[in-house]
Each structure stands twice: as C-alpha cells, then as structure tokens.
Design a protein around this motif. Structure first.
Motif, PDB file in Angstrom:
ATOM      1  N   ASN A   1       0.850  -1.194   0.000  1.00  0.00           N
ATOM      2  CA  ASN A   1       0.000   0.000   0.000  1.00  0.00           C
ATOM      3  C   ASN A   1       0.888   1.248   0.000  1.00  0.00           C
ATOM      4  OD1 ASN A   1      -1.808   2.101   0.534  1.00  0.00           O
ATOM      5  ND2 ASN A   1      -3.064   0.826   1.891  1.00  0.00           N
ATOM      6  N   PRO A   2       0.732   2.139  -0.973  1.00  0.00           N
ATOM      7  CA  PRO A   2       1.613   3.315  -1.035  1.00  0.00           C
ATOM      8  C   PRO A   2       1.420   4.291   0.125  1.00  0.00           C
ATOM      9  CG  PRO A   2      -0.131   3.482  -2.663  1.00  0.00           C
ATOM     10  CD  PRO A   2      -0.214   2.100  -2.094  1.00  0.00           C
ATOM     11  N   LEU A   3       0.345   4.164   0.868  1.00  0.00           N
ATOM     12  CA  LEU A   3       0.103   5.068   2.000  1.00  0.00           C
ATOM     13  C   LEU A   3       0.805   4.602   3.276  1.00  0.00           C
ATOM     14  CD1 LEU A   3      -3.707   5.782   1.495  1.00  0.00           C
ATOM     15  CD2 LEU A   3      -1.749   7.108   0.658  1.00  0.00           C
ATOM     16  N   THR A   4       1.468   3.465   3.226  1.00  0.00           N
ATOM     17  CA  THR A   4       2.112   2.926   4.420  1.00  0.00           C
ATOM     18  C   THR A   4       3.511   3.512   4.597  1.00  0.00           C
ATOM     19  OG1 THR A   4       2.930   1.047   3.130  1.00  0.00           O
ATOM     20  CG2 THR A   4       0.849   0.755   4.317  1.00  0.00           C
ATOM     21  N   LYS A   5       3.975   3.433   5.838  1.00  0.00           N
ATOM     22  CA  LYS A   5       5.346   3.810   6.172  1.00  0.00           C
ATOM     23  C   LYS A   5       6.158   2.535   6.316  1.00  0.00           C
ATOM     24  CE  LYS A   5       8.129   5.905   9.845  1.00  0.00           C
ATOM     25  NZ  LYS A   5       8.091   6.520  11.196  1.00  0.00           N
ATOM     26  N   ARG A   6       7.306   2.463   5.646  1.00  0.00           N
ATOM     27  CA  ARG A   6       8.126   1.267   5.643  1.00  0.00           C
ATOM     28  C   ARG A   6       9.494   1.593   6.244  1.00  0.00           C
ATOM     29  NH1 ARG A   6       6.535   1.672  -0.248  1.00  0.00           N
ATOM     30  NH2 ARG A   6       5.463   3.402   0.745  1.00  0.00           N
ATOM     31  N   GLU A   7       9.739   1.034   7.432  1.00  0.00           N
ATOM     32  CA  GLU A   7      10.993   1.306   8.143  1.00  0.00           C
ATOM     33  C   GLU A   7      11.972   0.158   7.930  1.00  0.00           C
ATOM     34  OE1 GLU A   7      12.532   2.362  12.684  1.00  0.00           O
ATOM     35  OE2 GLU A   7      10.399   2.333  12.188  1.00  0.00           O
ATOM     36  N   LYS A   8      13.186   0.506   7.551  1.00  0.00           N
ATOM     37  CA  LYS A   8      14.208  -0.501   7.265  1.00  0.00           C
ATOM     38  C   LYS A   8      14.814  -1.017   8.571  1.00  0.00           C
ATOM     39  CE  LYS A   8      17.140   0.460   4.024  1.00  0.00           C
ATOM     40  NZ  LYS A   8      18.306   1.048   3.317  1.00  0.00           N
ATOM     41  N   VAL A   9      14.925  -2.336   8.670  1.00  0.00           N
ATOM     42  CA  VAL A   9      15.550  -2.985   9.828  1.00  0.00           C
ATOM     43  C   VAL A   9      16.520  -4.041   9.300  1.00  0.00           C
ATOM     44  CG1 VAL A   9      15.209  -4.366  11.903  1.00  0.00           C
ATOM     45  CG2 VAL A   9      13.557  -2.599  11.311  1.00  0.00           C
TER      46      VAL A   9
END
Length: 305
Positions: free
Chosen positions: A107-115
């Motif tokens: 979903n383009p509205l999501t926030k994706r945090e790199k771990v």
C-alpha cells in the motif's frame, strides 16, 4: 479475592509480535503502473488534441486521473535487499513485515521502516569491576546478535542497537560480580571456567534483550585481568600457588618412586634392610628426588654398617 484494579495491574502489557506481510511481487506491478501512466498520458494528449467537446474532455480527465493514480501507486514499490526487512505501518498501525528480498509492492500510503536482520557484533568497553572476592578486575566481552522479531525491535524499545549495548554491559558487570577471578578447583572462576561462564553470560544477555526481539548467537569474554593496582601482588600469589602445586606433585611422585624401590628390593631379595636403614634410604631418595639442584653422591667404600 483480587479487585479489578489489582487484576489490571498484574496483567502483562501486550506486546507487538512480527507477522509477515510481503505484499505483491514488484515487477508485474511496476510494469502495470508504467503502462497505466503511459496510457494516462496518451489519453490526455488525445483529449487535448481533438476539438472541444464532451468526449475529449472526459478522455483528458480520465487520462489525468489514471496517470495520477499510477504515480501514487508507484510509491508502493519497495526494494528489499538480502539481510534486510521492512516494518510496514498504515496510519500508525503495524500491518506486517516484509522479509522477502527483491522488488515488492505494498500500500503506497504505508510507512516502511528498514531494519537490518544481519548478524552483528558488539564489543563492550573495558570495564573495571570487583569480582566476587572484592578484587578489582578488568573485563570486556564480545556479543554476536541478530534481530529475530522486527516488530519488537521497532516498537518495544526506542533504539534496539543501543538497548543491546547497554544490556550487554550490564550483564558483563553482573557476571564479573558473581564469580571470583581465580578460585579453588571446586568453585567456578572467571579464569579457569571460561566455557561455563560464557554460557551463563550468553543466557543472561539473551534474557535481557528478548524484549527487543533480539537473539544472542554467542558471547565471549575477550579481555580479563586484574586491575593494574593489584596486578603485581596477584601475580606473586599466582606464582606462589604454582610453586606449591608443583612441589606437591613432585612429592607425590617421589613417594611413589620410593615405595616402588622398596617393594622391588624386597621382592627380588637384593638386600635386607632393617627399619632404621629403610628410613635412611627413604630420606636419601626423597632428598635426591625432591631437591632443586643436582645432588653430589658419596660412595661408601666400607661396610654397610
């Protein structure tokens, strides 16, 4: 009977646990979105090139909306490298973790945090603490760890890397305070029982960092010594203990050799010795076998008595 308030206080706080949400394969979505963008541009061009009317205006509007939607959806394309994960949040709500490497679409509205899920090393600072006997020592350790639950690592602690570092330092200090640097054979010590101590160190660090979703693979003590102010005194004590242990081993061996010599002389009837001469022989053999320097034998040219 416990009240409702007591029950609420004793209930453990809910924890966020990792769940997979790999989304869709990114390459088909990227192709579809590019086609949608090109189609939208074409519709806008076609609608603007024809004479004014209802149909051309509608085509232009549809083309603009299609192109805009394609651009917005392209923001959902996410590249995931090997050894990394993406923690996905939608409007503050955790929706899952992407662990499949490659190009993914969510979903383009999501926030994706790199771990990072790679194996990491953390070497603690050289700490000066007191062991179980109260002697000041210097100790340092290296911890090999890896993120196993990305949701806990992101949401349960502020900074999981700093959390692991602080908890590792605390565990090393606690282990150093719990055992003596050097002790008798029947007691665990930091110097003589490295395998057992490092096993307990790993278990304690793992228990401390489990709230951050971290798995401890291994831990080892890398530096261990007395503090400089007592190092010379403790070295002399260790040398004295070594000398005593060596002397004990020499005496045990000498006594065994004397017993063997007396038994062989008696079995083979080489010579008959009374108790006084046996005591003299034992004394001479012990002097020869336990002495630090080579002895100078004296040859008796007369009779035995």
């Amino acid at each position: 009977m416990m009240s409702t308030t007591d029950q609420l206080v004793e209930m453990p706080a809910p924890q966020v646990r990792e769940q997979r949400a790999d989304g869709l394969s990114g390459w088909p979505m990227a192709g579809a979105l590019i086609l949608g963008l090109l189609l939208g541009i074409a519709l806008v061009i076609v609608g603007g090139a024809t004479a004014p009317g209802a149909v051309p205006v509608t085509l232009a509007i549809l083309g603009a909306l299609l192109g805009l939607a394609s651009l917005i959806c392209m923001a959902g394309l996410t590249a995931v490298a090997p050894g990394e994960a993406r923690v996905v949040q939608l409007l503050g709500h955790y929706t899952g973790t992407i662990r499949t490497d490659g190009l993914r679409w969510v979903n383009p509205l999501t926030k994706r945090e790199k771990v990072s899920t790679r194996v990491r090393n953390h070497e603690t600072e050289l700490a000066k603490v007191n062991d179980a006997d109260g002697n000041p020592i210097q100790i340092a350790a290296v911890v090999v760890w890896q993120v196993s639950d990305t949701a806990k690592a992101v949401f349960e602690v502020d900074d999981f890397v700093e959390f692991v570092a602080i908890q590792s330092e605390t565990a090393v200090r606690h282990i150093a305070n719990s055992y003596p640097y050097d002790g008798p054979d029947d007691q665990l010590s930091l110097r003589d029982n490295a395998d057992e101590i490092t096993g307990r160190l790993s278990a304690e660090i793992a228990a401390r960092v489990t709230a951050a979703g971290v798995e401890v693979i291994e831990s080892r003590i890398t530096r261990l010594s007395y503090a400089p102010e007592i190092a010379q005194v403790m070295l002399q004590r260790q040398q004295a203990n070594a000398v005593v242990a060596a002397r004990r081993r020499i005496v045990e061996g000498a006594v065994g050799m004397v017993e063997l010599a007396l038994a062989r002389l008696s079995e083979q009837n080489v010579v008959e010795l009374d108790e006084e001469r046996k005591a003299q022989m034992v004394s001479n053999l012990l002097v020869v076998l336990c002495g630090d320097r080579g002895t100078q034998p004296i040859v008796n040219a007369g009779t035995l008595y």
